[in-house]
Design a protein around this motif. Structure first.
Motif, PDB file in Angstrom:
ATOM      1  N   HIS A 314      -6.233  -0.290 -11.414  1.00  0.00           N
ATOM      2  CA  HIS A 314      -5.019   0.529 -11.371  1.00  0.00           C
ATOM      3  C   HIS A 314      -5.459   1.988 -11.278  1.00  0.00           C
ATOM      4  CE1 HIS A 314      -2.375  -2.833 -12.176  1.00  0.00           C
ATOM      5  NE2 HIS A 314      -3.139  -3.185 -13.190  1.00  0.00           N
ATOM      6  N   HIS A 339       0.781   3.144  -8.795  1.00  0.00           N
ATOM      7  CA  HIS A 339       1.252   2.197  -9.813  1.00  0.00           C
ATOM      8  C   HIS A 339       2.665   2.586 -10.204  1.00  0.00           C
ATOM      9  CE1 HIS A 339       1.092  -0.613 -13.131  1.00  0.00           C
ATOM     10  NE2 HIS A 339       1.395   0.345 -13.992  1.00  0.00           N
ATOM     11  N   GLU A 340       3.580   1.653 -10.047  1.00  0.00           N
ATOM     12  CA  GLU A 340       4.982   1.889 -10.389  1.00  0.00           C
ATOM     13  C   GLU A 340       5.502   3.163  -9.734  1.00  0.00           C
ATOM     14  OE1 GLU A 340       5.192   1.744 -14.640  1.00  0.00           O
ATOM     15  OE2 GLU A 340       4.956  -0.448 -14.719  1.00  0.00           O
ATOM     16  N   GLN A 341       5.272   3.251  -8.420  1.00  0.00           N
ATOM     17  CA  GLN A 341       5.717   4.362  -7.582  1.00  0.00           C
ATOM     18  C   GLN A 341       5.157   5.712  -8.037  1.00  0.00           C
ATOM     19  OE1 GLN A 341       9.973   4.220  -7.066  1.00  0.00           O
ATOM     20  NE2 GLN A 341       9.906   2.206  -6.090  1.00  0.00           N
TER      21      GLN A 341
END
Length: 427
Positions: A314, A339-341
């Motif tokens: 990540h 990661h997660e926009q």
């Protein structure tokens, strides 16, 4: 005539009738040590004392500034096999140089659990402090100087530990040794506020797990922080500058975290891009399932170099800026570095942010197909500036050739990540 003084008795630390002793400068200390009982305190006034010495039962040794243990030039200067021993304030010099025989300023032998070494000054060619098969030693506020005239690999490490559980290593300064701190088959180490200068690797992990290092600093080293064949290491808020080979190395390391570290000015003046030996702020080599967040990789030959894959990591919230090569990835996988926009800041990103949310509208690919081709076939570097290569590079960018290969940041940040987001909650 006795050359030492027994200056009082007391009860402390669970020992019954523990005594205070005071030595005289120049005297042989081993007979005095053998006369003490477990839990006694020995004070060493300023002066020179002959070594080597062996401590085989728990003692407290307090050295006044200027007290120096001067060994005979071979072997280790101070050997400790007793648990709960404390040594503070002592200067140690003139131990042996045979690193294969583990010559050290202080050698902690099996059984020396919970030893505390503080405010020591050690100067010599072998190991500064060597420890093996023990639990919970504490080493703090020590200064360890190696022999700068020796080739770096012929020196001993500043602090070396093997098969040690839960060491605490804080506020030490290592200079002109091989590795500043070398940990092998160690677990649950805590390493902070150390300074590494003029050596191979500042902090070197090998086959370790569940370790934490924070707020250490490495300067003018070959490599800053080497995490090799290890797992579950957290490296947080550390710095490295003026390294030659790498700032941080993840080599066959898994389930670890790099949080809020800074690796800058990593340059190899003799390196060549076609040979792959330029300086790398971050070098990922067959390392998987790690979190790399909130770090600064800047002003280096290569910002991030990836070899033998980096799947499952990540990678987000980092700043990759002003490197000669931002990313060097040789591989056939598609890697998403967000990661997660939430992606990373790239100083080389030329996109735009139409809605003002701080994220670029266009994904960023730091390498194109031609980069990978030239890295796979270095002899083609001579064609790099030819018109046909420039045309192919433009077409690759304009037509998004081979979109499923290489590294993509789908949510590049328009500004560097705020470092304060990396906080103590990540411990």
């Amino acid at each position: 005539m006795m050359r030492w003084a027994l200056i009082g008795c007391l009860c402390c630390c669970g020992w019954c009738q523990a005594a205070n002793w005071q030595a005289q400068p120049g005297q042989a200390l081993q007979p005095l040590l053998d006369s003490t009982a477990a839990g006694d305190t020995l004070v060493l006034p300023a002066g020179r004392y002959p070594g080597p010495l062996t401590i085989s039962h728990p003692l407290i040794i307090h050295a006044v500034p200027g007290a120096t243990l001067f060994a005979d030039g071979s072997g280790s200067a101070l050997l400790i096999s007793a648990a709960d021993t404390q040594v503070s304030g002592l200067t140690i010099r003139n131990w042996g140089s045979d690193v294969f025989s583990l010559d050290a300023g202080v050698q902690l032998l099996p059984g020396a659990d919970r030893v505390r070494l503080s405010r020591l000054t050690l100067q010599g060619p072998g190991y500064g402090i060597y420890a093996e098969k023990l639990i919970a030693p504490v080493i703090e506020n020590c200064r360890i100087l190696g022999e700068h005239r020796l080739y770096v690999l012929d020196r001993g490490d500043g602090i070396a530990m093997r098969y040690v559980e839960a060491p605490q290593l804080h506020h030490n300064h290592m200079q002109d040794v091989r590795d500043g701190i070398y940990l092998e088959d160690v677990s649950h180490s805590r390493v902070s506020h150390n300074l590494f200068q003029g050596l191979q690797y500042g902090l070197h992990y090998m086959y370790t797990h569940d370790d934490l290092a924070w707020q250490n600093r490495a300067e003018a080293v070959s490599g800053g922080y080497a995490l090799m064949s290890s797992r579950a290491i957290t490296l947080k808020d550390n710095q490295v500058s003026e390294a030659v080979d790498f700032g941080i190395l993840l080599n066959v390391t898994r389930d670890s975290q790099l949080l809020g570290n800074r690796a800058v000015q990593v340059r190899n003046s003799r390196g060549k891009a076609e040979d792959g030996n330029l300086g790398k702020a971050l070098f990922i080599y067959d390392a998987h399932d790690n979190v790399i967040r909130g770090n600064d990789f800047a002003n280096s030959d290569i910002g991030i170099s990836v070899a033998l894959g980096a799947e499952g990591n990540h990678f987000y919230g980092n700043s990759i800026s002003n490197n000669q090569i931002q990313v060097r990835y040789i591989g056939t996988q598609a890697l998403e570095w967000s990661h997660e926009q939430r992606g990373n800041y790239w100083s080389s990103y030329q996109g735009w942010d139409l809605n003002g949310d701080g994220v670029g509208e266009q994904p960023y690919q730091p390498n194109d197909a031609l980069d990978r081709l030239l890295w796979l076939y270095p002899s083609a570097q001579q064609l790099l500036e030819s018109p046909i290569v420039q045309l192919l590079r433009w077409l690759s960018s304009a037509l998004a050739l081979q979109p499923n290969v290489g590294i993509t940041d789908s949510y590049p940040l328009m500004q560097p990540a705020p470092w304060q987001e990396i906080n103590d909650a990540d411990h």
